[in-house]
Design an enzyme around this catalytic site. Structure first.
Site, PDB file in Angstrom:
ATOM      1  N   CYS A 182       0.797  -1.230   0.000  1.00  0.00           N
ATOM      2  CA  CYS A 182       0.000   0.000   0.000  1.00  0.00           C
ATOM      3  C   CYS A 182       0.826   1.275   0.000  1.00  0.00           C
ATOM      4  O   CYS A 182       0.520   2.226  -0.723  1.00  0.00           O
ATOM      5  CB  CYS A 182      -0.970   0.002   1.186  1.00  0.00           C
ATOM      6  N   HIS A 220      -2.522   6.625   3.716  1.00  0.00           N
ATOM      7  CA  HIS A 220      -1.094   6.720   4.024  1.00  0.00           C
ATOM      8  C   HIS A 220      -0.541   8.019   3.440  1.00  0.00           C
ATOM      9  O   HIS A 220      -0.662   8.270   2.238  1.00  0.00           O
ATOM     10  CB  HIS A 220      -0.330   5.551   3.389  1.00  0.00           C
TER      11      HIS A 220
END
Lengths: 375, 375, 375, 375
Positions: free
Chosen positions: B158, B262
């Site tokens: 990710c 993120h």
């Protein structure tokens, strides 16, 4: 001479109702020789009892004797300040410049947490675990301004403070640094009260703090630099004439949902002088672990037992677990490991409201006392 | 041919009860042509209704038709999988290796979010907004393994995904990069459920995520690299024989109290070929803004309108405010500015559970459909 | 006899590596006369050094002398326990029942934080600021079980503890209560480690804690009840034969994103005996402020200066600001005001890991020492 | 007549740059027949483009056509308002009183989220899922004020809204309630922007929201009450002359670290008329599940499919997982169980910024359109 033998010194606090002012009060209320004597705040609060005008936000109660103390205006002529051996300033920068200057002109001694005089060529910018030697410019400051007694000493921005301590350890052991890349994850208390709105930071990161990156990039070089022989001029790393010596610092600063404690991800490159072999990770860890500073040698009351706490666990330091070590007066360092791009990477952590603010001011004043600058 | 004309393709989901599996179900339940046909989970859940064995943690309800669907074991022979044109895998890496191999050996087509085959020299590691061209190694994969139909495609970690999209934009416009320094601030959902204990992350930062830094440093080079002419070998940036071309990536990964999204602080240096003038900040911003990728050209259903959303406000992107842009299928970039150490610094943000996980797998499969690889 | 004159008493800690066990160690490591002598944990940890097997989650370091102490199995025959004057138990309830019984049968004295024996008709359930008089059933407990020395004392559930202290103050001043309605907002530390997954609680409230409401509703009546004259039976408020005396308690318990400190919203109705005039809000506030308990009279080391801290500010108590008052050994009460439905409403707050757990056990043991029950 | 056949109605938004104003814009930008025509804000913003003066805090971008729209002063004569069929007000209460009155006097129709006119005997206080029948007082309002067209309709406080929907369901099925005890756990967005400082709420609970408890206790009775036959007077439950009918409501309101979604712990006692048998828990659950309201019967565009979503899982509803159900236009109810003190306890949850604010105003206006009150 032990702390308990020291004669009591009356101190004043400017900006006493604010976030940093509250920390000054909390810490000073149990200080061995500094005694809180005068509290200054805005004219809105002046004339009233401290406990009535302050939104106290610390997890220890307001000290009883402070609660009923009457707040003064931030003027050197206001009751009490004239007798103060030291005046601590937790003022906001928008008013700190004029007020601190007025106090200095009245021959008062100011240890300021505000940013206003940090870049002043006459004012030392001191992180007590790093460069108390810069206090020796004070003689020149007083002389230049024609003052018998008054002077200003500043401490660094909170995030700079956490960074320069491990950098100082590295420079002390391995010589000058060439490059520092740093990304910070800063606590909300760094922005005061009311400060960061909760809607901005719950379940969020704000990747910007106004003016913060410039402070880190600039202050680092003043703090890690020297003074000339005459003690009249800072040998700034950034000094244009001595370009080679400046450290190239690149900072990104972010705000995270943490109450206290600024974390930083740091990568560092040593200056390659004469092709000397670069230190190993073990040697670097040792330099952190064994770093000793003047504040510790002088054994001033606020000096931490260890200036740097080196963490071995792979997931430390963490703000919630490590910010209270040594009463928030040290810097935690962990995850010391090779950097694929520079020489070494590590994580560091500082309690932004203690070593990053009030504790630095107080420790700077303690060192000045020890050096005979406050009489 | 528009999406609505596409013939329906039955799909299976491995690890259907887990965090990534739930996202697969959420997204696929409204997909124009992928139809959920088989759900695989551990033997503990097999044989029971999905709604009864799943701790559903998304803020939309379990789709009605899925609630009562019976969960199967993760075996290619379990009911339903044989008819699936695509099998998506959200399995944990400790079981993904064997199960995905078994499915491939049964001539099933797997698009996997697990890390197990990312470094496999036969498996493409595809970020759909960056390198769908790597799908052309599939022919070689099937041939080498003697399989008529079965193959495995992986998508990236990710945090890698959020990083390589802006890096790809820069390489497309200005040629190869030399150095990338990145510090991430990662969301808790990246670690699944139950994942990060709340006692570890409330009012805290954990400056360590096991194995994550290595993934970013390695995967970046496979994704941004090419394939040889015969489409049988990855031209890894890290390839020892072609050392000059590898990008020197240094990553620090941290966990912050953010649910999804993120954030990364990135600094980049361009490779200096023939002393070509480095791009200006305005040119770099333009390259982000105008970045177009194959997924968009192919107009697959999950492709975002903009692969990169460039933010002008100084305090953006922020995970809470920007992770939902384009249904979490784009990367947000902001704070594009000069770096005192390298060439340019910026902040980027990816929705780690959508583009960073399920959406990538699904978009990869859509591209494969468009390229005729799924029949 | 002051604490410092007391002879040292060796103590053991069961469940030493867990959340409550860590608190026992943190608090006991500076105790004036309890000395940590034996540490018990699961067989997985037994035989190894404490510092190596413990995920220490407190914000003070593991005491140096504990770090290298070897952990034992939780068996009365394991090294060290036989010499212990007191054994504190922070065990999980799934193992506490058998282990604590084995220790008791070996004539050891257990002060347990586990729930297993709270409802036992032979075991006192003691909140040290409320009902240390219940210790007088111990003679009967030992006699009934044919034990010369061994007995078990339990302390209450963390949320019950915070509630019964103000209820006890009200009953002491104004006679018996009839009805208590309470909704709690409980901290994540109440559920141990790893405990609450962060995905469940960030930006969220979980309006359910398994078994917690029943504990509050039941324990309150045992704690606030009396003992018969022979000191052999609890005069439970819930006792069917004495129905009139039981307090009707209705509890709703919720989990909120707070690290330490359980907050409760409480509304109370006094039992209307002989139509005596109900107390005014001012009288109620006075009863909270002046509440004195036996632990304070006995002046045991862990007794807080004030059992109840009454807050005047309209927005207090707050967990983050007030949980540390008196080292977490008191209960904070605020917002005392009339209830449109019952007689009085207020907010109370307890540090769930200190007074709500370890501190209660320790204070109970201190009281037992003072009463000559530990020799 | 379906929504899409409705003729377009131009609408204005007062307080357009604030938190509630932003929600109005977000929701109305995709409304089938309300078209945003005029935006009003403070004189500081007036004359400038909306996108330039607004700190947009929602996780969807500002609608393109709104971004460049010029903001007006909040005066009925300012450009655009005269043509508006409806004016929505998200004004702060300190300015709402005068401004809304000026708009009404100019024969404009105001649907206000502000508290100023909620207690006005001429103004309906409407929760659209509960009491749209109160709109019939509008005729009397216009007549009394001598206005041909202008009137004001208010919606309830956010936490009241979440409470009265399940209460209305109970009253509809089982007759009047006697007592309601409620403790709320309210989201930070309820206090606007900047609103709650993050230092006050991270790792914390604030057990006080100024004025909030009074609102819940008072508004509940106006909303659940009736109108006299002449449609000129509210049959307030609180009405002194009809004391028996008022519901005795006791509220405690707290702030928790949740972004959106107010949770409430509720306990309820039915009025015991003629000793009718009290409903069982199953009957109560059924009454929640099957609750139908006028907004649904009228099939207005913002009406949720279910006014109440009844949750069966023991730990639901939760704000993060359930606030988005039916686009935040319903109330979630769970944990329906017997109360040892009253008749039934339950947890309810409302999206405070949607049904608790903007969505209520809009749905109220839709109902008014359907009833021919807006022409």
């Amino acid at each position: 001479m032990s702390s308990s033998d020291k004669k009591q010194i009356k101190v004043g606090i400017l900006g006493a109702t604010g976030t940093v002012g509250q920390r000054f009060i909390q810490i000073l209320s149990t200080h061995p020789y500094f005694k809180i004597h005068a509290l200054g705040a805005s004219s809105r609060s002046a004339g009233q009892e401290y406990g009535k005008v302050t939104k106290w936000k610390l997890n220890t109660p307001i000290p009883e004797e402070i609660k009923t103390k009457v707040v003064q205006e931030c003027k050197p002529t206001a009751e009490g300040f004239a007798e103060c051996g030291v005046v601590f300033s937790g003022l906001d920068h928008d008013v700190a410049g004029d007020i601190e200057e007025a106090f200095r002109q009245s021959n008062l001694i100011i240890f300021s947490n505000a940013k206003n005089y940090r870049r002043d060529p006459l004012c030392p910018l001191i992180v007590p675990l790093v460069n108390p030697s810069h206090l020796s410019i004070i003689e020149h400051q007083k002389k230049t301004l024609g003052l018998e007694k008054g002077f200003i000493v500043t401490n660094a921005n909170c995030s700079t403070t956490g960074l320069v301590v491990p950098l100082a350890a590295l420079e002390k052991s391995f010589g000058q640094l060439e490059t520092v890349m740093v990304t910070t994850l800063q606590a909300i208390s760094g922005s005061g009260y009311p400060g960061v709105p909760s809607l901005d930071i719950l379940d969020n990161v704000v990747p910007f703090i106004s003016g913060e990156e410039e402070k880190i990039e600039w202050e680092t070089n003043k703090i890690l630099g020297g003074l000339n022989e005459e003690k009249t001029e800072f040998d700034l790393h950034l000094n244009e004439k001595k370009k080679l010596k400046s450290i190239n610092v690149s900072a990104t600063t972010t705000r995270v949902p943490v109450i206290d404690g600024h974390t930083a991800s740091v990568s560092v490159k040593f200056r390659n002088i004469n092709n000397i072999k670069k230190p190993t990770i073990e040697e670097i860890k040792k330099s952190f672990k064994e770093f000793k500073c003047e504040a510790q040698d002088l054994n001033v009351p606020s000096a931490p037992k260890h200036a740097i706490v080196l963490h071995d666990l792979p997931d430390r330091p963490q703000p919630r677990l490590d910010r209270d070590l040594h009463n928030g007066a040290c810097v935690s360092v962990g995850r010391v490991r090779p950097c694929p791009v520079f020489d070494v990477k590590f994580i560091c952590l500082v309690d932004n409201v203690r070593l990053g603010a009030a504790t630095s001011s107080i420790m700077n004043a303690e060192i000045a006392v020890e050096k005979g600058l406050i009489v």
